[in-house]
Design an enzyme around this catalytic site. Structure first.
Site, short mmCIF file in Angstrom:
data_model
loop_
_atom_site.label_atom_id
_atom_site.label_comp_id
_atom_site.label_asym_id
_atom_site.label_seq_id
_atom_site.Cartn_x
_atom_site.Cartn_y
_atom_site.Cartn_z
CG HIS A 72 -16.69 -11.07 5.19
ND1 HIS A 72 -15.06 -11.45 3.91
CD2 HIS A 72 -16.00 -10.13 5.57
CE1 HIS A 72 -14.19 -10.89 4.59
NE2 HIS A 72 -14.62 -10.27 5.66
CG HIS A 99 -15.90 -14.05 8.06
ND1 HIS A 99 -14.19 -13.75 7.18
CD2 HIS A 99 -16.49 -14.52 6.49
CE1 HIS A 99 -14.43 -13.70 6.12
NE2 HIS A 99 -15.48 -14.01 5.99
CB VAL A 100 -19.01 -10.03 9.70
CG1 VAL A 100 -19.93 -7.59 9.11
CG2 VAL A 100 -19.25 -10.35 7.62
CG HIS A 101 -14.30 -6.75 11.17
ND1 HIS A 101 -12.78 -6.62 10.32
CD2 HIS A 101 -13.90 -8.43 11.17
CE1 HIS A 101 -12.37 -7.71 9.67
NE2 HIS A 101 -12.07 -8.69 10.70
#
Ligand SMILES: *[C@@H]1O[C@H](CO)[C@@H](O)[C@H](O)[C@H]1NC(C)=O
Length: 202
Positions: A72, A99-101
């Site tokens: 992302h 959002h970012v894992h």
């Protein structure tokens, strides 16, 4: 979502105050440019904050404005460009994103601490590839399942800890003491009480 109470016309962005913290929920996937309804609402909402009553301001959004993960990458950038000035001028203390894992924490002296806490768990797996070497503002990165805890101790101090879930024992991997930017003389401001003026009205 309790949006009408904060004067918002959309359930995609709203705010509320609880126990000394003004919490601002922002929408990454709706308009945010200077002419947008969200921008005007945010400007007016921040102008109403009385730091004597809520010394802390915490903002939450989905796509991180700061991110050194390859996943992302850059997706929060246009929103950052549009809205960062408002949060900075209002001395927002913390910006949480997902959002970012993975987990990542950014710090800069007089700006908000930015934390990506996108590691609650998901079927897509982790976002494992961080930029190397890390730029100095990226103070911690880890791609593993975990959770964070924000403990607001009093009007000037809060403690943040990020806990890794994988270990058999409770493991704090990252922790930091935060000082409210409302009280920070080092940053050249004292925002004890900010009464809205006519120029704040859009
Ligand atoms: C706020 O909490 C911090 C950390 O525990 C402490 O050092 C400080 O003295 C406290 N301030 C007040 C006004 O109680």
């Amino acid at each position: 979502m309790p949006f009408e109470e904060s004067g918002s016309r959309s359930n995609l962005y709203y705010s509320f105050s609880v126990a000394g913290v003004h919490v601002v929920m922002l929408g990454s996937y709706t308009d945010f440019d200077a002419g947008s309804a969200q921008y005007k609402w945010l400007h007016a909402d921040l102008a109403k904050v009385d730091r004597a009553r809520t010394p802390w301001i915490v903002a939450l959004l989905h796509a991180p404005w700061y991110n050194t993960d390859s996943a992302h990458q850059g997706e929060g950038e246009s929103m950052r460009k549009a809205m960062e000035g408002l949060l900075y001028q209002a001395r927002v203390d913390i910006v949480f994103a997902g959002h970012v894992h993975a987990y990542e924490r950014f710090g800069d002296q007089c700006g908000p601490v930015h934390m990506t806490v996108g590691d609650g768990g998901n079927r897509e797996g982790f976002a494992l590839t961080f930029e190397k070497p890390s730029p100095p503002i990226s103070q911690f990165q880890e791609a593993s399942f975990g959770h964070g805890r924000l403990r607001v101790v009093n009007e000037t101090h809060a403690h943040w800890s990020w806990h890794r879930n994988d270990d058999p024992d409770s493991t704090i991997r990252d922790e930091v003491w935060l000082e409210s930017l409302a009280a920070s003389r080092a940053c050249g401001v004292s925002l004890q009480a900010h009464a809205p003026s006519t120029s704040d009205e859009l």
